[in-house]
Write an enzyme that holds these catalytic residues in place. Structure first.
Site, PDB file in Angstrom:
ATOM      1  N   GLY A   9      -6.540  -2.897   9.304  1.00 12.38           N
ATOM      2  CA  GLY A   9      -6.681  -3.009   7.865  1.00 12.38           C
ATOM      3  C   GLY A   9      -7.060  -4.419   7.472  1.00 12.38           C
ATOM      4  O   GLY A   9      -8.206  -4.712   7.166  1.00 12.38           O
ATOM      5  N   MET A  14      -1.386   0.475   0.660  1.00 12.30           N
ATOM      6  CA  MET A  14      -1.435   1.769  -0.012  1.00 12.30           C
ATOM      7  C   MET A  14      -0.080   2.130  -0.602  1.00 12.30           C
ATOM      8  O   MET A  14       0.036   3.073  -1.385  1.00 12.30           O
ATOM      9  CB  MET A  14      -1.910   2.853   0.960  1.00 12.30           C
ATOM     10  CG  MET A  14      -3.328   2.617   1.471  1.00 12.30           C
ATOM     11  SD  MET A  14      -4.533   2.378   0.159  1.00 12.30           S
ATOM     12  CE  MET A  14      -4.674   4.058  -0.438  1.00 12.30           C
ATOM     13  N   GLY A  58       2.961   3.502  13.973  1.00 17.87           N
ATOM     14  CA  GLY A  58       3.248   2.299  13.207  1.00 17.87           C
ATOM     15  C   GLY A  58       3.962   2.629  11.921  1.00 17.87           C
ATOM     16  O   GLY A  58       3.606   3.585  11.227  1.00 17.87           O
ATOM     17  N   MET A  59       4.960   1.830  11.602  1.00 16.39           N
ATOM     18  CA  MET A  59       5.703   2.036  10.359  1.00 16.39           C
ATOM     19  C   MET A  59       6.264   0.701   9.908  1.00 16.39           C
ATOM     20  O   MET A  59       7.196   0.165  10.503  1.00 16.39           O
ATOM     21  CB  MET A  59       6.826   3.055  10.568  1.00 16.39           C
ATOM     22  CG  MET A  59       7.448   3.552   9.287  1.00 16.39           C
ATOM     23  SD  MET A  59       8.568   4.930   9.602  1.00 16.39           S
ATOM     24  CE  MET A  59       9.043   5.330   7.919  1.00 16.39           C
ATOM     25  N   GLY A  60       5.643   0.139   8.886  1.00 15.46           N
ATOM     26  CA  GLY A  60       6.116  -1.131   8.345  1.00 15.46           C
ATOM     27  C   GLY A  60       5.603  -2.353   9.059  1.00 15.46           C
ATOM     28  O   GLY A  60       6.082  -3.468   8.806  1.00 15.46           O
ATOM     29  N   ARG A  85       1.374   9.717  -0.177  1.00 20.54           N
ATOM     30  CA  ARG A  85       1.490   9.279   1.209  1.00 20.54           C
ATOM     31  C   ARG A  85       2.937   8.929   1.558  1.00 20.54           C
ATOM     32  O   ARG A  85       3.359   9.020   2.707  1.00 20.54           O
ATOM     33  CB  ARG A  85       0.590   8.065   1.435  1.00 20.54           C
ATOM     34  CG  ARG A  85       0.555   7.555   2.854  1.00 20.54           C
ATOM     35  CD  ARG A  85      -0.397   6.381   3.004  1.00 20.54           C
ATOM     36  NE  ARG A  85      -0.620   6.060   4.391  1.00 20.54           N
ATOM     37  CZ  ARG A  85       0.144   5.234   5.105  1.00 20.54           C
ATOM     38  NH1 ARG A  85       1.174   4.640   4.533  1.00 20.54           N
ATOM     39  NH2 ARG A  85      -0.123   5.008   6.369  1.00 20.54           N
ATOM     40  N   GLY A 127       2.270  -3.388   9.142  1.00 15.17           N
ATOM     41  CA  GLY A 127       1.076  -3.959   8.535  1.00 15.17           C
ATOM     42  C   GLY A 127       1.377  -5.214   7.741  1.00 15.17           C
ATOM     43  O   GLY A 127       2.497  -5.420   7.252  1.00 15.17           O
ATOM     44  N   SER A 128       0.364  -6.053   7.566  1.00 13.81           N
ATOM     45  CA  SER A 128       0.567  -7.345   6.903  1.00 13.81           C
ATOM     46  C   SER A 128       0.932  -7.211   5.440  1.00 13.81           C
ATOM     47  O   SER A 128       1.555  -8.106   4.873  1.00 13.81           O
ATOM     48  CB  SER A 128      -0.693  -8.208   7.040  1.00 13.81           C
ATOM     49  OG  SER A 128      -1.776  -7.611   6.357  1.00 13.81           O
ATOM     50  N   GLN A 132       6.184   0.158  -1.509  1.00 10.56           N
ATOM     51  CA  GLN A 132       6.374  -0.138  -0.089  1.00 10.56           C
ATOM     52  C   GLN A 132       5.200  -0.953   0.443  1.00 10.56           C
ATOM     53  O   GLN A 132       4.869  -0.914   1.623  1.00 10.56           O
ATOM     54  CB  GLN A 132       6.532   1.150   0.709  1.00 10.56           C
ATOM     55  CG  GLN A 132       7.784   1.939   0.372  1.00 10.56           C
ATOM     56  CD  GLN A 132       7.985   3.145   1.279  1.00 10.56           C
ATOM     57  OE1 GLN A 132       7.790   3.064   2.494  1.00 10.56           O
ATOM     58  NE2 GLN A 132       8.378   4.268   0.689  1.00 10.56           N
ATOM     59  N   CYS A 155       2.477  -4.300   4.247  1.00 12.65           N
ATOM     60  CA  CYS A 155       3.421  -3.189   4.180  1.00 12.65           C
ATOM     61  C   CYS A 155       4.849  -3.726   4.137  1.00 12.65           C
ATOM     62  O   CYS A 155       5.209  -4.612   4.917  1.00 12.65           O
ATOM     63  CB  CYS A 155       3.238  -2.271   5.384  1.00 12.65           C
ATOM     64  SG  CYS A 155       4.303  -0.816   5.353  1.00 12.65           S
TER      65      CYS A 155
END
Length: 542
Positions: free
Chosen positions: A374, A417, A311-313, A430, A315-316, A442, A318
């Site tokens: 998350g 994060m 996963g990359m980008g 990170r 998330g709600s 980010q 992110c």
């Protein structure tokens, strides 16, 4: 006409090789053939090569999601929590030890006084009928006695030291007792509460009300335990040289699995850390990531990872895809990485984009062994942080449960994060930005509505996942993976999902009008506020 073959959806290999990047909401599965009940669906799975779970749920290593209380609760229901690293080495190790020391499904927060203290008002008791007395006035010291609220209320001079009227050497149980043993002791001794003690230090306090509450919750499966009978607990580290010391302390604290926490895992830093961790601690499984492409995955598999975080980008909270223009739709990422990881026996964690049980079904069917959550867990009783109240009132639906909000909406902070707020505590490493002069966010900071306890809503969610698998005709995760490679068909599902999006956009507008959040930030907060719940227009307007 009758001789023509009519397409009825696409096999996965065809849909995901058209050059498009699909999110979970972009695709929908076709139903299969049902010849078993939903309760026959088995959700047991692997987190990594050697870590087995009863349910495919992982709490994300975020500082507003997973500390000791979340790790304990997730292990209790059969999943696992990964303790975040946005703190000092000593603090993170203490959180791991705290979770590992427990055998009951929750973390209590008893009021503690020293023998020389006094109880000045009834508010000192909080909601408890007792105050514990220890040598230092903290839980991390020898227990001396207990003060009962009923005894305090009878005092004519309430300013006297607690040592003058406390009950010395109260009944207690060892921390080795599991929940049923503690409950049995309470019943046998007819006690209203009992301290749980390890080496004379108070670990928890269990009340008769706790027993009644826990026994009233839905029971799902076996808890996640290691060979010693302790809860399985994971911990995150970075990829810097200083993280080698963190790794050592976490292993000594009892962490069962280590997650290398990087937004872009295909780096020389991570590959070197994988090799170091596997050389120094070959008995500990190491999970690498994050990755979204086959090439990224292959590099980490060759380095020796025991699991991959995908996963990359997605998330709600992110914003990597918007800020950096890199990433991939989560459905495509999970499918592609799982296809290559499966050949090496490396389980995949689908990390991000989970806002309902349907997304979990999609992630697992597309090849993931577990899902990392998350926002789905943020706002729960077990998530770190204190609840706040935002003023207004209405009835809403959160997941499978109806909630009535009167005199204020109960919320908890939830932040990415990659937000500047989290970066000030150290999470910039990170994103490989800890040495940069300028910090580029980010992620964002938001809030989520109270969800209650994960001990309640995770079992309900897993039951919904079982029903989804039943509709697919899959009686287990492995059978779902097999169906995807053989007969399962799916297609794009844009049009209907756009209708649902209108409801969410209306919700964001409604919250702005009520001045709950600033207009400039509503898409980052109010728009995601009630995930994983959904509103109906009627519930909002009423």
């Amino acid at each position: 006409m009758h001789g023509n073959i009519i397409d009825d959806g696409f096999p996965a290999v065809k849909l995901f090789n058209q050059g498009y990047s699909y999110t979970y909401d972009d695709v929908i599965f076709h139903p299969g053939y049902i010849d078993f009940p939903a309760d026959a669906v088995k959700l047991d799975t692997r987190l990594s090569r050697n870590i087995y779970l009863s349910i495919p749920c992982v709490a994300s290593p975020m500082d507003t999601v997973t500390e000791s209380a979340m790790a304990v609760a997730m292990a209790s229901v059969g999943g696992i929590g990964i303790v975040h690293s946005n703190n000092s080495v000593a603090e993170q190790a203490a959180l791991v030890r705290s979770a590992k020391s427990r055998r009951i499904p929750f973390v209590s927060d008893p009021v503690v006084k020293s023998a020389t203290d006094s109880v000045d008002s009834i508010s000192d008791f909080g909601s408890a009928p007792y105050v514990l007395v220890t040598e230092s006035g903290t839980a991390k010291s020898k227990m001396l006695g207990v003060v009962l609220r009923s005894d305090w209320e009878k005092l004519s001079d309430k300013g006297v030291r607690v040592s003058e009227y406390m009950i010395s050497s109260p009944e207690s149980v060892p921390a080795s007792y599991d929940f049923e043993q503690v409950a049995g002791h309470l019943a046998a001794k007819n006690l209203s509460f009992v301290p749980v003690v390890r080496d004379e230090e108070v670990v928890d306090v269990v009340t008769a009300a706790d027993v009644e509450r826990i026994r009233g919750l839905p029971q799902l499966g076996m808890p996640s335990l290691d060979a010693k009978g302790q809860f399985l607990v994971g911990a995150a580290i970075g990829t810097r040289e200083s993280d080698k010391e963190r790794l050592e302390h976490l292993v000594k604290a009892g962490a069962n699995v280590i997650v290398l926490d990087s937004s872009q895992g295909n780096s020389s830093y991570q590959i070197e850390m994988i090799k170091y961790a596997k050389k120094m601690y070959p008995e500990i499984d190491v999970i690498g990531g994050n990755v979204v492409t086959i090439r990224q995955a292959q590099n980490l598999i060759q380095a020796g990872v025991d699991g991959l975080r995908v996963g990359m980008g997605s998330g709600s909270i992110c914003t990597t895809q918007e800020v950096c223009a890199v990433g991939r739709g989560q459905a495509t990422a999970v499918y592609k990485v799982s296809s290559v990881a499966e050949r090496s026996g490396v389980p995949v964690i689908a990390d991000g984009g989970i806002s309902n049980s349907g997304h979990i079904v999609k992630a697992l069917t597309l090849g993931a062994s577990t899902v990392m959550m998350g926002s789905f867990l943020a706002g729960s009783n077990e998530a770190p942080g204190a609840y706040e109240y935002k003023p207004f009132s209405f009835l809403y639906r959160l997941g499978f449960l109806l909630h009535t909000v009167e005199n204020g909406l109960k919320i908890k902070k939830y932040r990415g994060m990659g937000s500047l707020e989290a970066m000030t505590k150290g999470s910039d490493a990170r994103y490989l930005g800890d040495t940069a002069k300028l910090k580029i966010a980010q992620g964002v900071v938001g809030a989520v509505a109270d969800k209650g306890s994960v001990l309640k809503f995770i079992p309900y969610t897993m039951q919904a996942v079982k029903q989804g698998f039943q509709d697919l005709g899959a009686s287990s995760l492995q059978s779902a993976h097999d169906l995807l490679r053989s007969e399962l068909t799916l297609e794009m599902a844009k049009s209907e999902l756009e209708q649902h999006k209108l409801k969410e956009e209306f919700m964001g507008w409604f919250l702005m009008k009520r001045n709950i959040f600033d207009q400039s930030n509503y898409r980052a907060t109010a728009f995601r506020l009630f995930s994983p719940g959904k509103f109906t227009l009627k519930s909002i307007l009423d």
